[in-house]
Motif scaffolding. Structure first.
Motif, PDB file in Angstrom:
ATOM      1  N   GLN A   1       0.831  -1.203   0.000  1.00 53.22           N
ATOM      2  CA  GLN A   1       0.000   0.000   0.000  1.00 53.22           C
ATOM      3  C   GLN A   1       0.872   1.263   0.000  1.00 53.22           C
ATOM      4  O   GLN A   1       0.608   2.203  -0.754  1.00 53.22           O
ATOM      5  CB  GLN A   1      -0.904  -0.017   1.234  1.00 53.22           C
ATOM      6  N   CYS A   2       1.905   1.277   0.793  1.00 50.48           N
ATOM      7  CA  CYS A   2       2.813   2.426   0.845  1.00 50.48           C
ATOM      8  C   CYS A   2       3.526   2.605  -0.492  1.00 50.48           C
ATOM      9  O   CYS A   2       3.723   3.739  -0.945  1.00 50.48           O
ATOM     10  CB  CYS A   2       3.828   2.262   1.971  1.00 50.48           C
ATOM     11  N   GLU A   3       3.898   1.513  -1.130  1.00 46.85           N
ATOM     12  CA  GLU A   3       4.555   1.589  -2.435  1.00 46.85           C
ATOM     13  C   GLU A   3       3.603   2.164  -3.486  1.00 46.85           C
ATOM     14  O   GLU A   3       4.005   2.968  -4.332  1.00 46.85           O
ATOM     15  CB  GLU A   3       5.072   0.218  -2.868  1.00 46.85           C
ATOM     16  N   GLN A   4       2.340   1.793  -3.419  1.00 47.58           N
ATOM     17  CA  GLN A   4       1.346   2.365  -4.345  1.00 47.58           C
ATOM     18  C   GLN A   4       1.216   3.869  -4.127  1.00 47.58           C
ATOM     19  O   GLN A   4       1.140   4.641  -5.086  1.00 47.58           O
ATOM     20  CB  GLN A   4      -0.017   1.699  -4.148  1.00 47.58           C
ATOM     21  N   VAL A   5       1.208   4.281  -2.881  1.00 44.81           N
ATOM     22  CA  VAL A   5       1.117   5.709  -2.577  1.00 44.81           C
ATOM     23  C   VAL A   5       2.354   6.425  -3.114  1.00 44.81           C
ATOM     24  O   VAL A   5       2.250   7.497  -3.717  1.00 44.81           O
ATOM     25  CB  VAL A   5       0.951   5.947  -1.054  1.00 44.81           C
TER      26      VAL A   5
END
Length: 109
Positions: free
Chosen positions: A61-65
């Motif tokens: 999720q952090c990588e997508q952000v």
């Protein structure tokens, strides 16, 4: 401020705001997580497995952000360039207006 510098600043602000202290370990330690379960279940291997799965999901999720921030920064550069292309030179407009006004006065008089 140049568009690249502005975009870098925007990306830094968004990254700092959205991603600093954003890993699962920053939010809740395994020990705190395990304490959410009934005492007799805390040492069960599935609790640790669940924490790892949640940690992995949080990383994704952090990588997508992160990717979306970069995408938005890139889009921002394009928007600024497009906006600048459409801008009218103020001095040129004054010259045109003076020319029109002069022609108007000459036609009237």
């Amino acid at each position: 401020m140049s568009s690249r510098k502005t975009t870098a600043t925007e990306a830094q602000i968004l990254t700092s705001f959205l991603l600093s202290r954003s890993t699962l370990k920053d939010i809740i330690s395994f020990r705190e997580f395990a304490e959410l379960f009934p005492r007799e279940k805390r040492s069960h291997p599935q609790v640790k497995h669940l924490y790892r799965v949640l940690h992995s999901l949080r990383q994704r999720q952090c990588e997508q952000v992160r990717r979306k921030i970069q995408s938005e920064a890139t889009t921002g550069i394009k928007r600024v360039k497009e906006r600048r292309k459409g801008e009218v030179d103020g001095e040129a407009m004054v010259g045109i207006e003076v020319g029109f006004f002069t022609c108007y006065l000459e036609a009237k008089g």
